[in-house]
Design an enzyme around this catalytic site. Sequence first.
Site, PDB file in Angstrom:
ATOM      1  N   ARG A 102       0.880  -1.176   0.000  1.00 27.03           N
ATOM      2  CA  ARG A 102       0.000   0.000   0.000  1.00 27.03           C
ATOM      3  C   ARG A 102       0.908   1.213   0.000  1.00 27.03           C
ATOM      4  NH1 ARG A 102      -5.304   1.324   3.543  1.00 27.03           N
ATOM      5  NH2 ARG A 102      -6.076  -0.058   1.911  1.00 27.03           N
ATOM      6  N   HIS A 129      -7.323   0.743  -6.418  1.00 27.72           N
ATOM      7  CA  HIS A 129      -7.539  -0.139  -5.266  1.00 27.72           C
ATOM      8  C   HIS A 129      -8.181  -1.444  -5.773  1.00 27.72           C
ATOM      9  CE1 HIS A 129      -7.770  -1.405  -1.255  1.00 27.72           C
ATOM     10  NE2 HIS A 129      -8.661  -0.580  -0.745  1.00 27.72           N
ATOM     11  N   GLN A 132     -10.035  -4.104  -3.504  1.00 24.68           N
ATOM     12  CA  GLN A 132     -11.340  -3.672  -2.996  1.00 24.68           C
ATOM     13  C   GLN A 132     -12.432  -3.953  -4.028  1.00 24.68           C
ATOM     14  OE1 GLN A 132     -12.005  -2.085   0.203  1.00 24.68           O
ATOM     15  NE2 GLN A 132     -14.018  -2.805  -0.443  1.00 24.68           N
ATOM     16  N   ASP A 228     -17.215   7.063  -1.460  1.00 20.73           N
ATOM     17  CA  ASP A 228     -15.967   6.920  -0.705  1.00 20.73           C
ATOM     18  C   ASP A 228     -15.722   8.245   0.017  1.00 20.73           C
ATOM     19  OD1 ASP A 228     -13.487   5.992   0.198  1.00 20.73           O
ATOM     20  OD2 ASP A 228     -12.506   6.102  -1.754  1.00 20.73           O
ATOM     21  N   CYS A 268     -16.237   1.321   0.604  1.00 25.62           N
ATOM     22  CA  CYS A 268     -15.056   0.501   0.924  1.00 25.62           C
ATOM     23  C   CYS A 268     -14.657   0.618   2.388  1.00 25.62           C
ATOM     24  CB  CYS A 268     -13.904   0.863   0.004  1.00 25.62           C
ATOM     25  SG  CYS A 268     -13.285   2.549   0.193  1.00 25.62           S
ATOM     26  N   ARG A 296     -13.243  -8.950   1.535  1.00 27.42           N
ATOM     27  CA  ARG A 296     -11.845  -8.646   1.205  1.00 27.42           C
ATOM     28  C   ARG A 296     -10.991  -9.892   1.478  1.00 27.42           C
ATOM     29  NH1 ARG A 296      -9.775  -3.482   1.410  1.00 27.42           N
ATOM     30  NH2 ARG A 296      -7.875  -4.536   0.742  1.00 27.42           N
TER      31      ARG A 296
HETATM   32  N1  NVA Z   1      -9.975   6.445  -1.317  1.00 29.07           N
HETATM   33  C1  NVA Z   1      -9.592   6.071   0.023  1.00 29.07           C
HETATM   34  C2  NVA Z   1      -9.827   4.617   0.237  1.00 29.07           C
HETATM   35  C3  NVA Z   1      -9.450   4.088   1.581  1.00 29.07           C
HETATM   36  C4  NVA Z   1      -9.591   2.595   1.696  1.00 29.07           C
HETATM   37  C5  NVA Z   1      -8.139   6.435   0.252  1.00 29.07           C
HETATM   38  O1  NVA Z   1      -7.336   6.270  -0.679  1.00 29.07           O
HETATM   39  O2  NVA Z   1      -7.808   6.888   1.341  1.00 29.07           O
HETATM   40  N1   CP Z   2     -11.127  -0.387   2.436  1.00 28.19           N
HETATM   41  C1   CP Z   2      -9.864  -0.432   2.865  1.00 28.19           C
HETATM   42  O1   CP Z   2      -8.914  -0.671   2.123  1.00 28.19           O
HETATM   43  O2   CP Z   2      -9.720  -0.209   4.212  1.00 28.19           O
HETATM   44  P1   CP Z   2      -8.380   0.015   5.034  1.00 28.19           P
HETATM   45  O3   CP Z   2      -7.842   1.373   4.661  1.00 28.19           O
HETATM   46  O4   CP Z   2      -8.793  -0.069   6.457  1.00 28.19           O
HETATM   47  O5   CP Z   2      -7.385  -1.065   4.665  1.00 28.19           O
END
Ligand code: NVA
Ligand code: CP
Length: 313
Positions: A102, A129, A132, A228, A268, A296
Amino acid sequence: MKHYLQFSDFSADEYAHLFERAAVIKKKFKSYEKYHPLADRTLAMIFEKASTRTRVSFEAGMYQLGGSVLNLTTGDSQLGRAEPIEDSAKVISRMVDIVMIRTFGQERIDKFAASSRVPVINGLTNEFHPCQILADLFTFLEHRGLDKEGRPDPAFLQGKVVAWVGDGNNMANTWLQAAELLGFTVHLSTPSGYEVDQAVAGLRSNASYKVFKDPMDACRGADLVTTDVWTSMGYEAENEARRLAFADWCVDTDMMKAAKPDALFMHCLPAHRGEEVQADVIDGPQSVVWDEAENRMHAQKALMEYLLLGRVA
Ligand code: NVA
Ligand code: CP
């Protein structure tokens, strides 16, 4: 060797396989059936941004498959002290069997993968992502698209409408890639200045989405409504500007009424009730966010099985 860096890395046929395996693997989990095909395999997880679901789902999932997991973050590894990502990839991939990352820009994960000896999975970047959306589509099929034998039927997705209300972010980009590949349409409504960039989203054309100024119009007749956070990780400096710009992009019960009567709501997570979604919607009867979160794990177990063992019957 294959990597999973964006949704378009796999074909529709590979997704059909993953949905089928996710259902089988989930069933085993629910019936306490031991399934250890990844015994002696190690997953390295690298988190350069925070996480709850991704961390827990990959870690618990890998243990359930019989493997081991190690967790690295920017702060507790040399990644935070400017060791080149390519060097990190060369070293880490000599000692583990699969890597989940990540991070911020997609170019970082692309560079890691290019220097890696083992499969690399995108656990969220600024642009995408994919894990997800893999879980979200599996959840959609579980709720609405099972065949007569109770198996996920990806053909169900053909012609369906997914309404995206909010930021043109990593989640939006990935929904668009999925629509292009699997034959559904995304109705996109984003505040001005926060639109999806078709080139960043990596789309071949604009045929699989329609843009709506008013989020209510995007939701009209939709089979699934999703949103989101207004501010994604890494964009916190824009918080105030976004709060103003996104005020009308809150999924509420009126938007859900505009959608089909059996429409699902997805998010998500993490969610901010009263911002991008009303509590009545996310905690209401059309919401499947907890199944989405749980899935997930099942979907990513299928993904790791596929990346490490190929097509298991
Ligand atoms: N769009 C959000 C998703 C978090 C799972 C982010 O990138 O923070
Ligand atoms: N939806 C998702 O990826 O959640 P986290 O940021 O908690 O991993």
